[in-house]
Design an enzyme around this catalytic site. Structure first.
Site, PDB file in Angstrom:
ATOM      1  N   ASP A  69       0.854  -1.394   0.032  1.00 44.30           N
ATOM      2  CA  ASP A  69      -0.476  -0.133  -0.078  1.00 44.30           C
ATOM      3  C   ASP A  69       0.575   1.532  -0.250  1.00 44.30           C
ATOM      4  OD1 ASP A  69      -3.564   0.803   1.254  1.00 44.30           O
ATOM      5  OD2 ASP A  69      -1.890   2.230   1.332  1.00 44.30           O
TER       6      ASP A  69
ATOM      7  N   HIS B  75     -10.876  -8.135 -13.120  1.00 44.50           N
ATOM      8  CA  HIS B  75     -11.538  -6.352 -12.266  1.00 44.50           C
ATOM      9  C   HIS B  75     -13.141  -6.675 -11.838  1.00 44.50           C
ATOM     10  CE1 HIS B  75     -12.810  -2.048 -11.102  1.00 44.50           C
ATOM     11  NE2 HIS B  75     -14.209  -2.437 -11.262  1.00 44.50           N
TER      12      HIS B  75
ATOM     13  N   ASN C  55     -12.306  -3.429   3.076  1.00 41.40           N
ATOM     14  CA  ASN C  55     -13.373  -2.164   2.879  1.00 41.40           C
ATOM     15  C   ASN C  55     -14.366  -2.532   1.495  1.00 41.40           C
ATOM     16  OD1 ASN C  55     -12.384  -1.310   5.366  1.00 41.40           O
ATOM     17  ND2 ASN C  55     -10.866  -0.423   4.203  1.00 41.40           N
TER      18      ASN C  55
ATOM     19  N   HIS D  74     -11.848  -1.195  -7.157  1.00 42.50           N
ATOM     20  CA  HIS D  74     -11.342  -2.968  -7.616  1.00 42.50           C
ATOM     21  C   HIS D  74     -11.240  -3.870  -6.412  1.00 42.50           C
ATOM     22  CE1 HIS D  74      -8.801  -4.883 -10.635  1.00 42.50           C
ATOM     23  NE2 HIS D  74      -8.590  -5.493  -9.398  1.00 42.50           N
TER      24      HIS D  74
ATOM     25  N   HIS E 183     -10.256  -5.933  -3.226  1.00 38.24           N
ATOM     26  CA  HIS E 183      -9.137  -5.851  -2.785  1.00 38.24           C
ATOM     27  C   HIS E 183      -8.503  -5.998  -0.560  1.00 38.24           C
ATOM     28  CE1 HIS E 183      -9.685  -1.270  -2.248  1.00 38.24           C
ATOM     29  NE2 HIS E 183      -9.497  -1.766  -1.837  1.00 38.24           N
TER      30      HIS E 183
HETATM   31  P1  AMP Z   1      -9.715   1.087  -0.015  1.00 36.33           P
HETATM   32  O1  AMP Z   1      -9.950   2.667   0.674  1.00 36.33           O
HETATM   33  O2  AMP Z   1     -10.235  -0.323   0.938  1.00 36.33           O
HETATM   34  O3  AMP Z   1     -10.257   1.125  -1.270  1.00 36.33           O
HETATM   35  O4  AMP Z   1      -8.207   1.053  -0.240  1.00 36.33           O
HETATM   36  C1  AMP Z   1      -7.829   1.830  -1.282  1.00 36.33           C
HETATM   37  C2  AMP Z   1      -6.120   1.732  -0.697  1.00 36.33           C
HETATM   38  O5  AMP Z   1      -5.569   1.433  -2.024  1.00 36.33           O
HETATM   39  C3  AMP Z   1      -6.361   2.702   0.558  1.00 36.33           C
HETATM   40  O6  AMP Z   1      -4.995   2.133   1.599  1.00 36.33           O
HETATM   41  C4  AMP Z   1      -4.371   3.041   0.028  1.00 36.33           C
HETATM   42  O7  AMP Z   1      -3.424   3.504   0.457  1.00 36.33           O
HETATM   43  C5  AMP Z   1      -4.027   2.507  -1.451  1.00 36.33           C
HETATM   44  N1  AMP Z   1      -3.628   3.217  -2.829  1.00 36.33           N
HETATM   45  C6  AMP Z   1      -3.763   4.074  -2.881  1.00 36.33           C
HETATM   46  N2  AMP Z   1      -3.334   4.400  -4.206  1.00 36.33           N
HETATM   47  C7  AMP Z   1      -2.265   3.416  -4.459  1.00 36.33           C
HETATM   48  C8  AMP Z   1      -1.212   3.033  -5.076  1.00 36.33           C
HETATM   49  N3  AMP Z   1      -1.139   4.360  -6.436  1.00 36.33           N
HETATM   50  N4  AMP Z   1      -0.632   1.963  -4.804  1.00 36.33           N
HETATM   51  C9  AMP Z   1      -0.683   1.279  -4.203  1.00 36.33           C
HETATM   52  N5  AMP Z   1      -1.690   1.577  -2.785  1.00 36.33           N
HETATM   53  C10 AMP Z   1      -2.925   2.325  -3.247  1.00 36.33           C
HETATM   54 ZN    ZN Z   2     -10.182  -2.891 -11.869  1.00 31.45          ZN
END
Ligand code: AMP
Ligand code: ZN
Length: 121
Positions: free
Chosen positions: A33, A49, A88, A99, A101
């Site tokens: 992250d 996706h 989340n 997407h 995760h």
């Molecule tokens: P969520 O809030 O569960 O949708 O988590 C999205 C996560 O993606 C957050 O913890 C962000 O810090 C992370 N994130 C956003 N952009 C990037 C990126 N380019 N590379 C790695 N992590 C990212």
């Molecule tokens: Zn996607």
């Protein structure tokens, strides 16, 4: 392979946007992250996706995603110390990237509500 246009994690999973890769196989891509909440904070995404955990994800893929979690824990050296897994989903959970995760968090002692499930990036 099904991707969604302008989806950040589709682009990361397919190497179009750089990331710190932790693990990859035919079905999933895992990377650190960019804004870690813990010393270890890795995200696992399917290469295909899906918007979120409720997006009719096939059972075998869902199983594969979650079976990847202990592999990440092993690679990061936190399988003995423990870790937290977080997905989340939707607005109330502050899902910011649409997407699917899985967050794998560890490398330090967490309280029952910390790291908080809030994320305000
Ligand atoms: P969520 O809030 O569960 O949708 O988590 C999205 C996560 O993606 C957050 O913890 C962000 O810090 C992370 N994130 C956003 N952009 C990037 C990126 N380019 N590379 C790695 N992590 C990212
Ligand atoms: Zn996607």
């Amino acid at each position: 392979m099904e991707t969604k246009q302008d989806c950040l994690f589709c682009k990361i999973a397919h190497g179009e946007i750089p990331s710190k890769k932790v693990y990859e196989d035919e079905y999933v891509y895992a990377f650190d992250d960019i804004n870690p909440l813990m010393p270890v904070h890795t995200l696992i995404v399917p290469k295909v996706h899906y918007d979120n955990i409720g997006d009719e994800v096939p059972n075998d893929l869902m199983g594969h995603i979650f079976n990847t979690v202990p592999k990440i824990a092993h690679l990061k050296g936190i399988e003995e110390s423990g870790y937290r897994v977080m997905v989340n989903t939707g607005d109330d959970a502050c899902q910011s990237v649409h997407h699917l995760h899985v967050h794998v968090l560890g490398g330090g002692k967490m309280t029952e509500d910390s790291p908080a499930v809030t994320h305000n990036a």
